[in-house]
Motif scaffolding. Structure first.
Motif, mmCIF file in Angstrom:
data_model
loop_
_atom_site.group_PDB
_atom_site.id
_atom_site.type_symbol
_atom_site.label_atom_id
_atom_site.label_comp_id
_atom_site.label_asym_id
_atom_site.label_seq_id
_atom_site.Cartn_x
_atom_site.Cartn_y
_atom_site.Cartn_z
ATOM 1 N N ARG A 1 50.914 40.630 33.084
ATOM 2 C CA ARG A 1 49.563 40.214 32.801
ATOM 3 C C ARG A 1 49.009 41.531 31.894
ATOM 4 N NH1 ARG A 1 46.876 35.340 33.525
ATOM 5 N NH2 ARG A 1 45.137 36.336 34.156
ATOM 6 N N ASN A 2 49.429 42.615 32.381
ATOM 7 C CA ASN A 2 48.806 43.759 31.474
ATOM 8 C C ASN A 2 49.807 44.482 30.365
ATOM 9 O OD1 ASN A 2 46.264 44.235 33.335
ATOM 10 N ND2 ASN A 2 47.818 43.841 34.728
ATOM 11 N N GLU B 1 41.975 49.293 32.785
ATOM 12 C CA GLU B 1 41.810 47.840 32.999
ATOM 13 C C GLU B 1 42.571 47.050 33.319
ATOM 14 O OE1 GLU B 1 38.116 47.877 29.748
ATOM 15 O OE2 GLU B 1 39.692 46.245 29.505
ATOM 16 N N VAL C 1 44.205 43.423 34.622
ATOM 17 C CA VAL C 1 43.729 41.842 34.904
ATOM 18 C C VAL C 1 44.765 41.273 35.919
ATOM 19 C CG1 VAL C 1 44.076 39.714 33.518
ATOM 20 C CG2 VAL C 1 43.273 41.845 32.408
ATOM 21 N N SER D 1 39.091 44.813 35.162
ATOM 22 C CA SER D 1 38.619 44.070 34.030
ATOM 23 C C SER D 1 37.684 42.952 34.547
ATOM 24 C CB SER D 1 39.785 43.544 33.424
ATOM 25 O OG SER D 1 40.347 42.125 34.292
ATOM 26 N N GLU D 2 37.377 41.984 33.329
ATOM 27 C CA GLU D 2 36.153 41.051 33.696
ATOM 28 C C GLU D 2 37.039 39.954 34.823
ATOM 29 O OE1 GLU D 2 34.899 39.622 30.134
ATOM 30 O OE2 GLU D 2 33.710 41.171 29.495
ATOM 31 N N GLN D 3 38.456 39.890 34.805
ATOM 32 C CA GLN D 3 38.973 38.813 35.326
ATOM 33 C C GLN D 3 39.006 39.246 36.894
ATOM 34 O OE1 GLN D 3 39.995 40.101 32.632
ATOM 35 N NE2 GLN D 3 40.579 38.290 31.171
ATOM 36 N N THR D 4 38.720 40.281 37.332
ATOM 37 C CA THR D 4 38.639 40.681 38.627
ATOM 38 C C THR D 4 36.953 40.717 39.305
ATOM 39 O OG1 THR D 4 38.360 43.114 38.632
ATOM 40 C CG2 THR D 4 40.707 42.072 38.152
ATOM 41 N N THR E 1 45.425 50.155 29.661
ATOM 42 C CA THR E 1 46.058 50.051 30.826
ATOM 43 C C THR E 1 47.234 51.051 30.970
ATOM 44 O OG1 THR E 1 45.711 47.720 31.001
ATOM 45 C CG2 THR E 1 46.907 48.661 32.659
#
Length: 337
Positions: free
Chosen positions: A16-17, A79, A81, A137-140, A167
């Motif tokens: 993911r990162n 950050e 994700v 990040s915004e996804q967490t 990251t």
């Protein structure tokens, strides 16, 4: 030692990162300087986990092989994700029980933290308290902390630091950290036993059954042999044997075939739970309150592991601790006769 579920979670974190990103590499400790120099500036293109080993691919057919061993861990910062298929450490956790039955999601809205160090976004591997700050990040479900230092300071002995623009992943204390060619990766994987999350389940089952049933070695040792089956460590070994009510000293060739098959299926079942939750949950059919306690405390999560001298949860017999193959083995001499 980190077991298979942790390595699969690490691989998903990298997918993911890092995959698809240009990666900057260094060896603050100085023990992987040449390897880091070869990785520096390359784009990560793929990642896979097999048992307790992770393989991170970079452009031009260069692979990084990492085996965490007893003490290794990846510390993440920046950050992050989160893979939506696994539970976040500070978010909703374990919305299905071990049988796959949906539980009341509201029960799991509150954070569940494990003092033993499992189920972490910031440090995956050998249990430890996270040493680095994570800006979610915004996804967490976390909130960004704009005041955190970037790049994060190096703390302790970092064998390898991998960074994207946002990251950072620090590798500490691995047993193996090496660069490999595609052929070398294939040869490494070929020496490993089947992994339920990698191999075809039916084919993996047949390989596992054939390997176990021809061995005079005790089943308690075979389950830890990574050439027989990938990913099982000390915790899962003890718990799987208890769940099967199987004496750990039984020679593999004397274990009934159907019991061997059930061991494989149970490993596939427990591994999936471990990857989802980040914790080695081995007790089934818990009510929501018991499930939350088990997720937060290892003592409420296992049948026999780490319970030497305590009464068996089923029969009340004192759980035995002995050393087998240099590792601690916990089992119930009554239920596992």
């Amino acid at each position: 030692m980190p077991e298979g579920h942790s390595v699969h979670r690490i691989a998903r974190q990298f997918e993911r990162n890092f995959v698809g990103q240009r990666v900057f590499a260094s060896s603050p400790q100085g023990r992987f300087v040449e390897g880091a120099a070869l990785l520096d500036g390359r784009t990560a293109t793929d990642v896979r986990a097999v048992g307790k080993q992770m393989f991170l691919e970079f452009e031009e057919d260069l692979w990084l092989r990492v085996h965490l061993g007893m003490y290794g861990a990846w510390d993440f910062a920046g950050e992050i994700v989160v893979d939506p298929t696994i539970a976040a450490a500070n978010g909703r956790m374990g919305q299905t029980n071990q049988r796959g039955t949906e539980l009341d999601a509201a029960v799991f809205d509150a954070p569940v933290f494990d003092a033993a160090g499992e189920n972490s976004l910031t440090s995956i591997g050998a249990p430890r308290r996270a040493r680095v700050h994570v800006r979610m990040s915004e996804q967490t479900t976390g909130l960004a902390d704009e005041g955190s230092e970037w790049p994060p300071p190096v703390v302790g002995q970092v064998r390898l630091r991998l960074m994207t623009e946002v990251t950072c992943a620090d590798l500490r204390g691995p047993t193996a950290c090496a660069l490999q060619s595609p052929d070398e990766v294939a040869a490494t994987i070929a020496k490993l036993g089947p992994d339920p999350l990698v191999d075809d389940l039916a084919e993996g089952e047949e390989r596992f059954v054939a390997a176990v049933r021809k061995k005079p070695t005790p089943i308690g040792l075979l389950l830890m042999d990574q050439s027989i089956v990938s990913g099982i460590g000390n915790v899962y070994r003890a718990e799987m044997l208890f769940r099967a009510r199987l004496n750990p000293h039984t020679p593999g060739r004397d274990v009934p075939e159907e019991v061997v098959r059930e061991l494989w299926r149970d490993w596939a079942h427990l591994l999936a739970i471990g990857v989802e939750t980040g914790q080695m949950m081995t007790m089934d059919d818990l009510d929501p309150d018991s499930y939350r306690r088990a997720m937060a405390h290892r003592d409420d999560r296992h049948w026999v592991y780490h319970r030497a001298g305590l009464p068996c949860r089923i029969c009340g017999t004192e759980i035995v601790l002995e050393e087998v193959g240099g590792r601690k083995l916990y089992w119930c001499p009554n239920d596992q006769r």
